[in-house]
Design an enzyme around this catalytic site. Structure first.
Site, PDB file in Angstrom:
ATOM      1  N   ARG A 156       0.841  -1.201   0.000  1.00 36.79           N
ATOM      2  CA  ARG A 156       0.000   0.000   0.000  1.00 36.79           C
ATOM      3  C   ARG A 156       0.868   1.240   0.000  1.00 36.79           C
ATOM      4  O   ARG A 156       1.781   1.380   0.800  1.00 36.79           O
ATOM      5  CB  ARG A 156      -0.899   0.008   1.246  1.00 36.79           C
ATOM      6  CG  ARG A 156      -1.576   1.358   1.519  1.00 36.79           C
ATOM      7  CD  ARG A 156      -3.029   1.345   1.199  1.00 36.79           C
ATOM      8  NE  ARG A 156      -3.622   2.673   1.183  1.00 36.79           N
ATOM      9  CZ  ARG A 156      -4.580   3.067   2.002  1.00 36.79           C
ATOM     10  NH1 ARG A 156      -5.033   2.260   2.936  1.00 36.79           N
ATOM     11  NH2 ARG A 156      -5.105   4.268   1.874  1.00 36.79           N
ATOM     12  N   ARG A 195      -5.744   1.354  -4.120  1.00 41.12           N
ATOM     13  CA  ARG A 195      -4.929   0.696  -3.094  1.00 41.12           C
ATOM     14  C   ARG A 195      -5.004  -0.820  -3.194  1.00 41.12           C
ATOM     15  O   ARG A 195      -6.049  -1.364  -3.551  1.00 41.12           O
ATOM     16  CB  ARG A 195      -5.359   1.146  -1.709  1.00 41.12           C
ATOM     17  CG  ARG A 195      -6.803   0.756  -1.402  1.00 41.12           C
ATOM     18  CD  ARG A 195      -7.456   1.667  -0.437  1.00 41.12           C
ATOM     19  NE  ARG A 195      -7.665   2.962  -1.066  1.00 41.12           N
ATOM     20  CZ  ARG A 195      -8.420   3.902  -0.585  1.00 41.12           C
ATOM     21  NH1 ARG A 195      -9.058   3.721   0.528  1.00 41.12           N
ATOM     22  NH2 ARG A 195      -8.574   5.043  -1.199  1.00 41.12           N
ATOM     23  N   ASP A 226      -6.801  -1.726   2.162  1.00 44.42           N
ATOM     24  CA  ASP A 226      -7.093  -0.700   3.164  1.00 44.42           C
ATOM     25  C   ASP A 226      -7.764  -1.427   4.311  1.00 44.42           C
ATOM     26  O   ASP A 226      -8.742  -2.150   4.095  1.00 44.42           O
ATOM     27  CB  ASP A 226      -8.021   0.356   2.565  1.00 44.42           C
ATOM     28  CG  ASP A 226      -8.332   1.490   3.519  1.00 44.42           C
ATOM     29  OD1 ASP A 226      -7.468   1.819   4.356  1.00 44.42           O
ATOM     30  OD2 ASP A 226      -9.438   2.055   3.435  1.00 44.42           O
ATOM     31  N   ASP A 276      -9.393  -0.659   8.001  1.00 39.48           N
ATOM     32  CA  ASP A 276      -9.827   0.362   8.956  1.00 39.48           C
ATOM     33  C   ASP A 276     -10.422  -0.286  10.192  1.00 39.48           C
ATOM     34  O   ASP A 276     -11.196  -1.247  10.083  1.00 39.48           O
ATOM     35  CB  ASP A 276     -10.890   1.277   8.341  1.00 39.48           C
ATOM     36  CG  ASP A 276     -10.350   2.217   7.289  1.00 39.48           C
ATOM     37  OD1 ASP A 276      -9.142   2.544   7.347  1.00 39.48           O
ATOM     38  OD2 ASP A 276     -11.123   2.628   6.408  1.00 39.48           O
TER      39      ASP A 276
END
Length: 138
Positions: A87, A96, A99, A101
């Site tokens: 990334r 990307r 990711d 989160d």
């Protein structure tokens, strides 16, 4: 880690390379974190890009994990997985490989420069909320 297990919801997204393999690789890496296990995985959804729209479609999903890692240790581990998977952050909302989160961590609410829990924009993103519903989150 003090032995306490915490319930955490993560969002995963990818739109470059082999997207299915990217999700599998990230999940495997998460499952190998110290004191961490994946307890549930949502379905995978193909979604339109958000924010910066001139890029490939995303695959998005959520995972419920149990972990002994603190919120900041988990954040560092997720950033490490992202970096190991290639990334790069060229600009906000750029394409990307992966990711990851942190959406929710028990009932903790925190807002620091590095980490905000609950994730500040999760409720306005269908690509987050739909997979979360798969995991029983309302």
């Amino acid at each position: 880690m003090d032995g306490t297990m915490n319930t955490v919801y993560l969002s995963l997204g990818t739109n470059t390379g082999n997207r299915e393999d990217n999700l599998k690789t990230a999940l495997k890496a998460i499952s190998l974190l110290p004191g961490t296990k994946i307890t549930k995985e949502s379905s995978v959804y193909e979604t339109e890009p958000w924010g910066y729209e001139d890029q490939p479609m995303f695959l998005n999903m959520c995972a419920e994990i149990e972990t002994g890692l603190s919120p900041h240790a988990l954040l560092g581990a997720c950033l490490g997985i992202e970096a190991a998977m290639g990334r790069t952050r060229l600009f906000k909302n750029a394409p990307r490989t992966i990711d990851i989160d942190i959406l929710l961590y028990n009932d903790i609410k925190t807002d620091t420069e590095e980490l905000t829990i609950p994730h500040p924009r999760m409720y306005e993103r269908e690509f987050v909320m739909k997979p979360l519903e798969d995991l029983g989150y309302n």
